[in-house]
Design an enzyme around this catalytic site. Sequence first.
Site, short mmCIF file in Angstrom:
data_model
loop_
_atom_site.label_atom_id
_atom_site.label_comp_id
_atom_site.label_asym_id
_atom_site.label_seq_id
_atom_site.Cartn_x
_atom_site.Cartn_y
_atom_site.Cartn_z
N THR A 111 0.87 -1.17 0.00
CA THR A 111 0.00 0.00 0.00
C THR A 111 0.91 1.22 0.00
O THR A 111 1.63 1.47 0.95
CB THR A 111 -0.92 0.01 1.23
OG1 THR A 111 -1.78 -1.14 1.16
CG2 THR A 111 -1.78 1.26 1.24
N LYS A 186 -7.19 1.47 -3.02
CA LYS A 186 -6.81 1.03 -1.67
C LYS A 186 -6.99 2.16 -0.67
O LYS A 186 -7.37 1.93 0.49
CB LYS A 186 -5.35 0.55 -1.67
CG LYS A 186 -4.85 0.06 -0.30
CD LYS A 186 -5.70 -1.10 0.24
CE LYS A 186 -5.32 -1.49 1.66
NZ LYS A 186 -4.01 -2.13 1.78
N LYS A 254 0.59 4.98 8.33
CA LYS A 254 1.20 5.35 7.05
C LYS A 254 0.15 5.47 5.96
O LYS A 254 0.13 6.43 5.18
CB LYS A 254 2.25 4.30 6.69
CG LYS A 254 2.86 4.45 5.31
CD LYS A 254 2.22 3.52 4.26
CE LYS A 254 2.43 2.06 4.61
NZ LYS A 254 1.87 1.17 3.56
#
Length: 301
Positions: A111, A186, A254
Site C-alpha cells: 500500500t 486502496k 502510514k
Amino acid sequence: MLYYEEQCVRERRILKPTIGFIGTGVMGKRMANRLLEAGYDVHTYTRTASKAEELLQNGAIWQESVKELAKQTDIIITMVGYPSDVEEVYFGTEGLLENAVNGSVLIDMTTSSPDLAIKIAEKANEKELHAIDAPVSGGDIGAKNGQLSIMIGGEKQTVDQVLPIFKELGQNYIRQGLAGAGQFTKMCNQVAIASTMIGVTEALVYAERAGLDPNIVLESISGGAAGSWSLSNLTPRVIKRDFSPGFFIKHFIKDMKIAIESAEKMGIDLPGLKLAKELYEELARNGEENSGTQALYNYYA
C-alpha cells in the site's frame, strides 16, 4: 541456437513464470507460501534474511540482492513497508527498474502512494518492462487462505497476463484502471476501514460497560446492518484480548497519511479519517505501533 533458447524462455514464461518475491513480513510471507503451494518457482529476497527462513524451508530460492533476484525471474512481486521502501527497491542502479529482464512484469502489492505507482509505471515503460500496482486488503487471514481483495492498476493486457497469480492470492481481484488506480482504490478501502474501526471498537466498549456478553452481542449485530469484515474478524480477537498484528498500527498510520495527503490534493476534507489517525497515533506514542489495528480498544480501555 539463440532463437531456440529465446523460444524456450518465452514458452516457460507462458506456462509457469518464475516469480521473485521481495518482502516477507506478516502478509508477504503468507502470500509467497501460497504461490509455492501452487507450484511456482519462487525466488525471494528481504533485508532481514531470517524472515525468509520459513519460505526457504518450503522450497523458495534465496537471492542475495534485489539486483540478483531481478535477473533470475519473470514476474516480480514487492510487498514492503513504506513508500520509501518501494522507492529503494525499484529505483537506483541496484533496483528492479535497472536490472529486470526486458518484458518482465513488476507488481507492487505494497500500500503506497498513487503518484509513486504512476512514476514506476512510466519508468518501466521506458525500460521495456511492465508495471502494475496491486495493493491488497484482507489481513493475515486473507493472505493465508488466498482470500485477499486485490485492487489493480495497470494496462489490461499486462493484468490479464498475471491473472493466474492473482487468482492464487485472492478471491476478489479487479482491475480499476491504469497505473495508480489500484493505489487510489486502496485509499478508498483505508478511508472506509478507519471510521469503521472506531465504530466497532466503541460498540464493544459500550457492550462491555453495559454488562452484556460481548460474544452474544457480536452474534446479534454482525449479521445485520452493522456487519463488516472488521466486526466479524477483528472484534473476536479483541474479546480474547489478542492484539497481535494481522496488520500493524504503524502501517495503518502510514496509509492514513497517504490518503489524507491525496485527499488534500483533490480539495477534499476527511474529518473521520483525521480523527482515526489521531487515535492511532496516540496508541503508537504509547508503544502500540507494532500491535494489530484491533488494539484501538486499548485507547478506550
